[in-house]
Write an enzyme that holds these catalytic residues in place. Structure first.
Site, PDB file in Angstrom:
ATOM      1  N   ASP A 101       2.200  -6.189  -3.287  1.00  0.00           N
ATOM      2  CA  ASP A 101       2.457  -7.060  -2.133  1.00  0.00           C
ATOM      3  C   ASP A 101       1.206  -7.792  -1.676  1.00  0.00           C
ATOM      4  O   ASP A 101       0.077  -7.444  -2.040  1.00  0.00           O
ATOM      5  CB  ASP A 101       3.061  -6.254  -0.984  1.00  0.00           C
ATOM      6  CG  ASP A 101       2.168  -5.097  -0.535  1.00  0.00           C
ATOM      7  OD1 ASP A 101       1.509  -4.472  -1.394  1.00  0.00           O
ATOM      8  OD2 ASP A 101       2.112  -4.812   0.678  1.00  0.00           O
ATOM      9  N   GLU A 166       1.394  -1.847   0.412  1.00  0.00           N
ATOM     10  CA  GLU A 166       0.023  -1.516   0.830  1.00  0.00           C
ATOM     11  C   GLU A 166      -0.414  -2.321   2.034  1.00  0.00           C
ATOM     12  O   GLU A 166      -1.089  -1.796   2.930  1.00  0.00           O
ATOM     13  CB  GLU A 166      -0.944  -1.748  -0.341  1.00  0.00           C
ATOM     14  CG  GLU A 166      -2.363  -1.215  -0.116  1.00  0.00           C
ATOM     15  CD  GLU A 166      -3.279  -2.147   0.657  1.00  0.00           C
ATOM     16  OE1 GLU A 166      -4.331  -1.690   1.153  1.00  0.00           O
ATOM     17  OE2 GLU A 166      -2.959  -3.369   0.772  1.00  0.00           O
ATOM     18  N   GLU A 167      -0.025  -3.588   2.073  1.00  0.00           N
ATOM     19  CA  GLU A 167      -0.494  -4.467   3.147  1.00  0.00           C
ATOM     20  C   GLU A 167       0.090  -4.108   4.515  1.00  0.00           C
ATOM     21  O   GLU A 167      -0.391  -4.599   5.537  1.00  0.00           O
ATOM     22  CB  GLU A 167      -0.180  -5.927   2.812  1.00  0.00           C
ATOM     23  CG  GLU A 167      -0.952  -6.483   1.617  1.00  0.00           C
ATOM     24  CD  GLU A 167      -2.439  -6.630   1.867  1.00  0.00           C
ATOM     25  OE1 GLU A 167      -2.923  -6.211   2.928  1.00  0.00           O
ATOM     26  OE2 GLU A 167      -3.127  -7.169   0.983  1.00  0.00           O
ATOM     27  N   GLU A 194      -8.526  -0.697  -5.358  1.00  0.00           N
ATOM     28  CA  GLU A 194      -9.132  -1.987  -5.056  1.00  0.00           C
ATOM     29  C   GLU A 194     -10.418  -1.871  -4.248  1.00  0.00           C
ATOM     30  O   GLU A 194     -10.640  -0.913  -3.509  1.00  0.00           O
ATOM     31  CB  GLU A 194      -8.139  -2.856  -4.286  1.00  0.00           C
ATOM     32  CG  GLU A 194      -7.770  -2.282  -2.927  1.00  0.00           C
ATOM     33  CD  GLU A 194      -6.800  -3.157  -2.166  1.00  0.00           C
ATOM     34  OE1 GLU A 194      -7.011  -4.387  -2.111  1.00  0.00           O
ATOM     35  OE2 GLU A 194      -5.828  -2.608  -1.618  1.00  0.00           O
TER      36      GLU A 194
END
Length: 440
Positions: A101, A166-167, A194
């Site tokens: 996402d 995740e966002e 990340e």
């Protein structure tokens, strides 16, 4: 007249050449074009499209020769798991994670459409997710493609995960995945997730995240005429708390300004809203003191913070009941792992994975900056909570930090260098024989 015809003919031939080159370029199948294709999938909240990118990734995985599995713990929020079986699948495996996402993009504020993956003449590829973090999602695959083409065989099994949500916190993505039997069956010894870009010439690496707390404090008091002085009115009590919190924030910020700590090493406290007053259709009633008032704060706590001390500060200083104050704290993650230790991955000789990773990066001619705590949060925290060491790393040097910003881009040469770095990292980590169990 002849010169005019010659000029027109030349322009006609030139346009044909450009058209042929453009057609050829668009049909190319290269790491860059595959990256652009992945960037064009609109996976932004509140309605991310996960179907199309997963279909693309499955196709890439099958072309490379990886086994695939789609796991759907939460309906319509799939997790894609790709696997390269090692020659000794009984020893702990390695995981490379990224998220599907991305955050929304305000198209009218971009110089190129945010889902066009437009590549400029100087090689900048503009797209939402170019840095955060579709770059690593493709780089993992391209690195493995290259390793396989050279006949490399990993000792340890390698997994690549693509997770949703995740966002918006990862609660229906990696959090649930990390708590699943499917995740336990991976038998992980080490993981990577990340990181962030660096405007300098070094790669940044992160060994911990800060944990967000959402704090809402409320005050109550006697309502009354705006001209009267009250003890313990709602607005007075709230403003006392606002002043105390502001002083704490200033103290933390002073440490950063003095260079004693990095921004991510202090507790950040930022006001996000204030609410109070008596409102009618014509606006606030100025001659009335309200009976309730409220403020909301975003807190980010580094892993070395004692959560009990922080809760005591809120309870006794920032929102004490003796001043008619109440509060709620939403702790959006843990500060300690399952054994009560701070959620940090060692970046010294006590952690063999760190040494192998560092040597692999440096073998490509790149340099690592001093390891950092990430100022925000990633899915790494859910994996660290299990006692599994995790490093946050996105190989982007000489690149402005544009995650969640307008005009997010990644230069093509930086993207290609990242593939080279991951080739070295994946081969080194998956060949490491020295650890048979988890290290933290």
């Amino acid at each position: 007249m002849a010169l005019s015809h010659l000029l027109l003919y030349t322009l006609f031939i030139f346009s044909i050449i450009i058209s042929i080159q453009s057609s050829s370029s668009s049909s190319e199948d290269t790491p860059i074009t595959r990256f652009q294709q992945y960037l064009r999938f609109i996976t932004t909240h509140p309605n991310p499209n996960y179907t199309a990118p997963i279909s693309f990734l499955l196709n890439q995985a099958q072309t490379i020769g990886l086994t695939t599995r789609t796991i759907e713990i939460v309906s319509n929020k799939p997790i894609l798991l790709l696997t390269w079986l090692g020659s000794n699948p009984n020893i702990p495996s390695i995981l490379f994670n990224s998220h599907l996402d991305s955050v929304p993009a305000e198209s009218d504020k971009w110089i190129h459409p945010p889902f066009s993956a437009h590549r400029t003449i100087n090689g900048n590829i503009y797209a939402r997710g170019a840095q955060d973090d579709k770059c690593i999602g493709v780089q993992y695959l391209e690195a493995i493609r290259n390793l396989k083409s050279r006949g490399f065989v990993p000792l340890r099994t390698i997994h690549i995960s693509y997770v949703p949500e995740e966002e918006i916190g990862g609660f229906d993505g990696m959090m649930k995945f990390a708590d699943s039997s499917e995740f336990r069956d991976l038998n992980l010894g080490f993981a990577m997730d990340e990181g962030q870009a660096n405007p300098g010439d070094e790669f940044r690496v992160f060994y911990a995240d800060r944990t967000p707390w959402e704090l809402v404090i409320k005050a109550k008091g006697a309502p009354g005429h705006g001209a009267k002085l009250y003890d313990n009115s709602a607005m007075e009590n709230l403003m006392k708390s606002v002043e105390l919190i502001s002083k704490f924030r200033e103290t933390q910020f002073d440490f950063v300004k003095a260079g004693r700590f990095a921004n991510s090493e202090v507790i950040s406290v930022n006001p996000v809203y204030l609410k109070g007053g008596t409102v009618t259709s014509s606006g606030f009633v100025m001659n009335m003191q309200p009976s309730e008032a409220e403020a909301g704060y975003d807190l980010r706590l580094p892993p070395m913070t004692d959560p009990d001390v922080m809760r005591k500060r809120i309870d006794e200083e920032w929102a004490p009941s003796i001043r008619n104050m109440t509060y709620t704290v939403k702790e959006k993650g843990m500060l300690r792992d399952h054994l009560g230790r701070p959620l940090m991955t060692p970046t010294n000789d006590s952690n063999p994975w760190w040494s192998i990773f560092k040597q692999a990066v440096e073998a490509t001619g790149a340099k690592l900056a001093k390891p950092e705590i990430l100022a925000s949060t990633t899915d790494s925290r859910f994996i660290r909570n299990l006692g599994i060491p995790v490093l946050g790393f996105s190989p982007m040097s000489n690149t402005p930090i544009l995650l969640h910003d307008h005009n997010e881009f990644l230069e093509d040469t930086v993207f290609m260098k990242g593939i080279e770095v991951y080739e070295s990292v994946i081969s080194a980590l998956s060949s490491f024989e020295g650890v048979s169990g988890q290290v933290i």
